[in-house]
Design a protein around this motif. Structure first.
Motif, mmCIF file in Angstrom:
data_model
loop_
_atom_site.group_PDB
_atom_site.id
_atom_site.type_symbol
_atom_site.label_atom_id
_atom_site.label_comp_id
_atom_site.label_asym_id
_atom_site.label_seq_id
_atom_site.Cartn_x
_atom_site.Cartn_y
_atom_site.Cartn_z
ATOM 1 N N ALA A 171 33.987 84.413 27.671
ATOM 2 C CA ALA A 171 33.086 84.586 26.520
ATOM 3 C C ALA A 171 32.662 83.125 26.076
ATOM 4 C CB ALA A 171 33.590 85.084 25.514
ATOM 5 N N GLY A 172 33.340 82.182 26.441
ATOM 6 C CA GLY A 172 32.672 80.858 25.675
ATOM 7 C C GLY A 172 32.032 80.112 26.847
ATOM 8 N N TYR A 173 31.884 80.590 28.168
ATOM 9 C CA TYR A 173 31.474 79.941 29.130
ATOM 10 C C TYR A 173 29.701 79.803 29.019
ATOM 11 C CZ TYR A 173 29.802 78.390 33.739
ATOM 12 O OH TYR A 173 29.299 77.684 35.048
ATOM 13 N N ASP A 174 29.209 78.660 29.079
ATOM 14 C CA ASP A 174 27.712 78.352 29.234
ATOM 15 C C ASP A 174 27.709 77.245 30.340
ATOM 16 O OD1 ASP A 174 25.250 77.394 28.692
ATOM 17 O OD2 ASP A 174 25.221 76.991 26.458
ATOM 18 N N ALA A 175 26.700 78.097 31.364
ATOM 19 C CA ALA A 175 26.511 77.156 32.450
ATOM 20 C C ALA A 175 26.059 75.587 32.306
ATOM 21 C CB ALA A 175 25.623 77.611 33.621
ATOM 22 N N GLY A 176 25.339 75.633 31.274
ATOM 23 C CA GLY A 176 24.677 74.468 30.797
ATOM 24 C C GLY A 176 25.817 73.373 30.174
ATOM 25 N N ASP A 177 27.051 73.828 30.097
ATOM 26 C CA ASP A 177 27.981 72.839 29.506
ATOM 27 C C ASP A 177 28.842 72.222 30.621
ATOM 28 O OD1 ASP A 177 27.539 73.507 26.701
ATOM 29 O OD2 ASP A 177 29.160 75.017 26.760
ATOM 30 N N LEU A 178 28.482 72.578 31.788
ATOM 31 C CA LEU A 178 29.496 71.932 32.964
ATOM 32 C C LEU A 178 28.450 70.941 33.900
ATOM 33 C CD1 LEU A 178 32.067 71.861 34.570
ATOM 34 C CD2 LEU A 178 31.416 73.837 35.628
ATOM 35 N N LYS A 179 29.071 69.768 34.249
ATOM 36 C CA LYS A 179 28.645 68.941 35.028
ATOM 37 C C LYS A 179 29.700 68.544 35.891
ATOM 38 C CE LYS A 179 24.230 67.218 33.230
ATOM 39 N NZ LYS A 179 24.232 67.687 31.971
#
Ligand code: BGC
Ligand code: CA
Length: 217
Positions: free
Chosen positions: A139-147
């Protein structure tokens, strides 16, 4: 003398077992902002490492001595959690069509440290394969948060991750729920082993109640 020494030795042994056990429960992140390039900046030298090397026995298809494992260190700043993974993996593969069955690392976070048996709104699974492919769920995964940046090495690969965190204050003393996982395709085109840091069942992607703790120092 011997009568006194024996109980003392027992106490010393009990204390050292406790210390050894608690090491697998708690990981520590130090303050710092590394460059995400897969090179190991000097700042990483001060960050303590934890070891992701416990196989999930039910899912083990190869000799446990051959499974991919990792040493992981953490840093944080106001907006990000950083993780440096030094992965030992003798045969690299991204043959499976499932991201979680390719040679990859996973960091799962329970940002409000509630330990719920389901994923709450801020709980997320962040995955990076050895070629730098990003994926994740929860639920808390946003692809933009990961690099991330990855580099192949003689013993396997390095993953340097940056996870943007905007719903939890990242400050000294904060505690988050954490689990770490290395997925290993050894030679089958599917997953042959999972190594974990803390809990030894394949449930961390849907249940945060068995996570360890990440302490911000
Ligand atoms: C687990 C898989 C699961 C996947 C879902 C992985 O961490 O090991 O079994 O299907 O997460 O995202
Ligand atoms: Ca592998």
């Amino acid at each position: 003398m011997t009568r006194l020494l024996f109980p003392l030795l027992l106490v010393a042994a009990a204390i050292s077992v406790e210390a050894a056990e608690s090491k697998t429960d708690v990981a520590q992140a130090i303050q710092g902002t590394p460059e995400i390039d897969g090179k190991i900046d000097d700042a990483w030298k001060k960050a303590p490492a934890v070891h992701v090397n416990k196989p999930i026995t039910d899912l083990l298809a190869i000799d446990p001595k051959e499974i991919a494992t990792a040493a992981v260190q953490f840093m944080y700043d106001d907006e990000h959690l950083y993780a440096l993974w030094i992965v030992k993996d003798s045969a690299l593969s991204a043959d499976s069509s499932d991201d979680w069955a390719q040679d990859s690392v996973e960091l799962v976070l329970d940002k409000n440290h509630q330990g719920s048996t389901f994923y709450e709104d801020e709980d997320a699974q962040y995955r990076v394969n050895f070629e730098g492919k990003l994926s994740g769920q929860g639920a808390g995964y946003d692809a933009g948060d990961l690099k991330a940046a990855t580099v192949k090495t003689d013993i396997g690969y390095i993953v340097e991750m940056a996870i943007r965190i905007d719903n939890t204050e990242l400050k000294t003393g904060a505690k988050l729920g954490l689990e770490l996982q290395v997925n290993d395709d050894h030679d089958s085109g599917s997953r042959d082993a999972i190594a974990k840091w803390h809990h030894t069942e394949d449930d961390s992607w849907e249940d945060t109640s068995n996570f360890g703790t990440l302490e911000l120092k």
